[in-house]
Write a protein that holds these residues in place. Structure first.
Motif, PDB file in Angstrom:
ATOM      1  N   GLN A 139      25.668  37.973  34.804  1.00 16.24           N
ATOM      2  CA  GLN A 139      25.389  36.773  35.111  1.00 16.24           C
ATOM      3  C   GLN A 139      26.338  36.337  36.301  1.00 16.24           C
ATOM      4  O   GLN A 139      25.837  35.298  37.305  1.00 16.24           O
ATOM      5  CB  GLN A 139      25.274  35.697  34.105  1.00 16.24           C
ATOM      6  CG  GLN A 139      24.252  36.131  33.176  1.00 16.24           C
ATOM      7  CD  GLN A 139      22.977  36.544  33.751  1.00 16.24           C
ATOM      8  OE1 GLN A 139      22.247  35.683  34.494  1.00 16.24           O
ATOM      9  NE2 GLN A 139      22.320  37.631  33.422  1.00 16.24           N
ATOM     10  N   LYS A 142      25.377  37.715  39.734  1.00 16.59           N
ATOM     11  CA  LYS A 142      24.162  37.516  39.865  1.00 16.59           C
ATOM     12  C   LYS A 142      24.389  35.798  40.944  1.00 16.59           C
ATOM     13  O   LYS A 142      23.774  35.756  41.868  1.00 16.59           O
ATOM     14  CB  LYS A 142      23.085  36.856  38.882  1.00 16.59           C
ATOM     15  CG  LYS A 142      21.865  36.484  39.151  1.00 16.59           C
ATOM     16  CD  LYS A 142      21.089  36.462  38.099  1.00 16.59           C
ATOM     17  CE  LYS A 142      20.673  37.619  37.520  1.00 16.59           C
ATOM     18  NZ  LYS A 142      19.566  37.475  36.210  1.00 16.59           N
ATOM     19  N   ALA A 143      25.246  35.111  40.253  1.00 21.73           N
ATOM     20  CA  ALA A 143      25.698  33.859  41.117  1.00 21.73           C
ATOM     21  C   ALA A 143      26.344  34.177  42.086  1.00 21.73           C
ATOM     22  O   ALA A 143      25.921  33.383  42.964  1.00 21.73           O
ATOM     23  CB  ALA A 143      26.355  32.778  39.925  1.00 21.73           C
ATOM     24  N   LEU A 146      24.352  34.820  45.192  1.00 19.63           N
ATOM     25  CA  LEU A 146      23.531  33.740  45.609  1.00 19.63           C
ATOM     26  C   LEU A 146      24.847  32.785  46.503  1.00 19.63           C
ATOM     27  O   LEU A 146      24.359  31.709  46.742  1.00 19.63           O
ATOM     28  CB  LEU A 146      23.056  32.808  44.537  1.00 19.63           C
ATOM     29  CG  LEU A 146      21.930  33.439  43.787  1.00 19.63           C
ATOM     30  CD1 LEU A 146      21.552  32.802  42.660  1.00 19.63           C
ATOM     31  CD2 LEU A 146      20.757  33.536  44.806  1.00 19.63           C
ATOM     32  N   LEU A 278      28.794  24.668  39.049  1.00 29.41           N
ATOM     33  CA  LEU A 278      28.559  25.781  40.264  1.00 29.41           C
ATOM     34  C   LEU A 278      29.183  25.275  41.324  1.00 29.41           C
ATOM     35  O   LEU A 278      29.185  24.015  41.700  1.00 29.41           O
ATOM     36  CB  LEU A 278      27.202  25.972  40.536  1.00 29.41           C
ATOM     37  CG  LEU A 278      26.321  27.012  39.542  1.00 29.41           C
ATOM     38  CD1 LEU A 278      25.034  27.268  39.953  1.00 29.41           C
ATOM     39  CD2 LEU A 278      27.122  28.163  38.854  1.00 29.41           C
ATOM     40  N   PHE A 302      19.198  23.487  37.720  1.00 26.58           N
ATOM     41  CA  PHE A 302      20.007  24.275  36.872  1.00 26.58           C
ATOM     42  C   PHE A 302      19.976  23.663  35.611  1.00 26.58           C
ATOM     43  O   PHE A 302      19.688  24.275  34.652  1.00 26.58           O
ATOM     44  CB  PHE A 302      21.548  24.275  37.179  1.00 26.58           C
ATOM     45  CG  PHE A 302      22.514  25.212  36.447  1.00 26.58           C
ATOM     46  CD1 PHE A 302      22.704  26.318  36.941  1.00 26.58           C
ATOM     47  CD2 PHE A 302      23.105  24.752  35.313  1.00 26.58           C
ATOM     48  CE1 PHE A 302      23.799  27.329  36.387  1.00 26.58           C
ATOM     49  CE2 PHE A 302      24.007  25.557  34.706  1.00 26.58           C
ATOM     50  CZ  PHE A 302      24.185  26.711  35.372  1.00 26.58           C
ATOM     51  N   LEU A 382      20.409  29.627  36.298  1.00 25.13           N
ATOM     52  CA  LEU A 382      20.082  30.335  37.441  1.00 25.13           C
ATOM     53  C   LEU A 382      18.513  30.670  37.463  1.00 25.13           C
ATOM     54  O   LEU A 382      17.949  30.504  38.476  1.00 25.13           O
ATOM     55  CB  LEU A 382      20.870  31.649  37.467  1.00 25.13           C
ATOM     56  CG  LEU A 382      22.513  31.725  37.864  1.00 25.13           C
ATOM     57  CD1 LEU A 382      22.951  33.061  37.703  1.00 25.13           C
ATOM     58  CD2 LEU A 382      22.793  30.874  39.033  1.00 25.13           C
ATOM     59  N   GLU A 386      16.030  29.623  40.397  1.00 26.75           N
ATOM     60  CA  GLU A 386      15.048  30.606  40.892  1.00 26.75           C
ATOM     61  C   GLU A 386      13.637  29.993  40.908  1.00 26.75           C
ATOM     62  O   GLU A 386      12.803  30.290  41.710  1.00 26.75           O
ATOM     63  CB  GLU A 386      15.216  31.930  40.076  1.00 26.75           C
ATOM     64  CG  GLU A 386      14.322  32.967  40.582  1.00 26.75           C
ATOM     65  CD  GLU A 386      14.159  34.096  39.796  1.00 26.75           C
ATOM     66  OE1 GLU A 386      13.401  35.018  39.927  1.00 26.75           O
ATOM     67  OE2 GLU A 386      15.009  34.211  39.064  1.00 26.75           O
TER      68      GLU A 386
END
Length: 463
Positions: A139, A142-143, A146, A278, A302, A382, A386
């Motif tokens: 994860q 994945k962040a 982005l 984030l 989020f 996330l 999305e």
């Protein structure tokens, strides 16, 4: 785009050790033992203590391994059936320790000892997807894809008893003596009464590379919390598990004991509130619009994702039968899937602004596996980003009476929600969902087969 691991490495402080420093320390006799440890499903550090010279001669370049049953056992380390990862049919083979050399730290309360935390891989080099640290790293990556860096801090409460672990076990964990005899929430005297232990833990954790903030008393008798500065999510998980191990060990060195059970008695439970935010990879704000002085749409999406998945992901926030005893009205533990501004009755509490803007997930208890809990929270956020999920209406006043959805009240309910979650399947994959569903099944089956003190005292004479 800057690699997330380079950012993590750059953030390490000077009290952590480099490979070169550890090597030199072994050669000069500063270290004679190296602990190699990974985190199991239950959130415990497991592994082996390697003689330092053997580490230098062999492990450093060739690695080491452990039996893969360690990710398929119950709380008492019994092998159980039903895991595709490993079984008697597959021979209970090995998995490799993948040493993370950014995690080398001294262990100040043990003589001449250092510790390295590891990931896990199959013997042909593939990552083990069900390993908790691997789940969180997936994860995190994945962040990063982005352009975002996930930051978190965990607030971990515990109870201190003046009985050793051995004495507590011999007494059936009954009639133990808490380190404080009354509510010591924010009490300086209450903290000072146990300060020799708290001070030793704080100082040892600082020497081992953590940034220590403070210690404070809590509500339950002998209940305390030591707070540490936030960091990237994986580093926070590493610090959390090392600290939890260390606090127990340091208490045992004094003939005392510490429990991180979510609900060890009828009084207040112990929480692990997770604060998360984030930032962009260049360090700039992602959750806060400085010009407008308000949350960004990204932040709102989020939060909406965490709320939308909270019931389905509760198994990762509350991983034990006992976890669900915390969720009681008026207990400062949440019962409602709701959010509010600085509202401690909500499962999600928003605090701060600017660089301090963050969401606090109040659902996890002190028994939570930090990697799994943060993986669930980050994945959920996330997902909300999305899907551009809309933030539901804020709760003002008491969320206990707001009529919001209720968090799962039993592990069996949480198990069903997780096992049948299309979102969990999409995010984590079939192997992970089936693995942790089996984990829940084992705990539920063993609890249902147990005869509790409550049943005996209630029914011995009356029935």
């Amino acid at each position: 785009m800057q690699d997330i691991q380079e950012l993590v490495k750059a953030s390490k402080n000077e009290r952590m050790l480099s490979v070169e420093q550890l090597t030199e320390g072994i050669r000069t006799g500063v270290y004679d033992s190296v602990i190699l440890a990974f985190t199991d499903m239950q959130g415990r550090l497991q592994g082996k203590i390697v003689h330092a010279q053997f580490f230098l001669d062999t492990v450093l370049n060739h690695g080491t391994e452990a039996c893969n049953y360690l990710l398929a056992v119950d709380t008492e380390m019994n092998t159980v059936e039903g895991y595709s990862l490993t079984s008697w049919d597959t021979g209970y083979g090995d998995m490799e320790f993948v040493l993370d050399y950014d995690t080398i730290r001294p262990v100040p309360y043990l003589e001449r000892t250092a510790l390295i935390q590891t990931d896990l891989a199959t013997t042909d080099g593939r990552p083990v997807p069900v390993a908790p640290r691997s789940l969180l790293k997936a994860q995190q990556e994945k962040a990063a894809a982005l352009g975002l860096r996930a930051m978190a801090g965990t607030e971990l409460e515990f109870l201190i008893f003046n009985d050793s672990y051995e004495d507590a076990q011999q007494r059936g964990y009954r009639d133990l003596t808490p380190a404080n005899q009354h509510n010591v929430d924010y009490s300086i005297l209450g903290s000072m009464r146990v300060e020799p232990l708290l001070r030793d833990i704080r100082n040892a954790m600082y020497e081992s590379g953590m940034i220590v903030e403070s210690a404070k008393g809590e509500c339950n008798f002998g209940q305390h919390e030591i707070a540490f500065k936030y960091d990237d999510v994986v580093t926070t998980g590493d610090n959390h598990t090392f600290y939890k191990l260390s606090a127990k060990h340091m208490a045992s060195q004094r003939g005392q004991s510490i429990t991180f059970m979510a609900k060890p008695n009828q009084r207040e439970g112990s929480s692990c509130h997770i604060h998360m935010s984030l930032r962009k990879l260049d360090g700039s704000l992602a959750f806060w619009d400085e010009a407008r002085g308000e949350r960004t749409e990204m932040y709102n999406h989020f939060i909406a994702g965490v709320l939308a998945t909270m019931r389905e992901f509760t198994l990762f926030y509350a991983p034990n039968i006992n976890s669900y005893k915390r969720f009681a009205k008026g207990s400062f533990a949440p019962t409602a899937v709701a959010w509010g501004l600085d509202n401690r009755s909500c499962a999600v509490r928003l605090v701060g602004k600017g660089y301090g803007a963050r969401m606090e997930n109040r659902l996890p208890g002190a028994d939570a596996n930090p990697y799994l809990a943060m993986a669930a929270m980050l994945a959920a956020g996330l997902y909300g980003m999305e899907k551009k999920l809309e933030l539901p209406e804020m709760v003002t006043g008491s969320a206990y009476d707001a009529g919001s959805q209720h968090v799962p009240q039993t592990m069996a309910e949480a198990r069903e929600l997780f096992a049948n979650s299309e979102i969990a399947l999409e995010i984590f994959g079939k192997e992970v969902v089936e693995h942790y569903t089996r984990y829940a099944d084992v705990e539920i089956e063993q609890f249902n087969a147990a005869v509790t003190d409550w049943e005996v005292s209630r029914g011995f004479e009356r029935h």
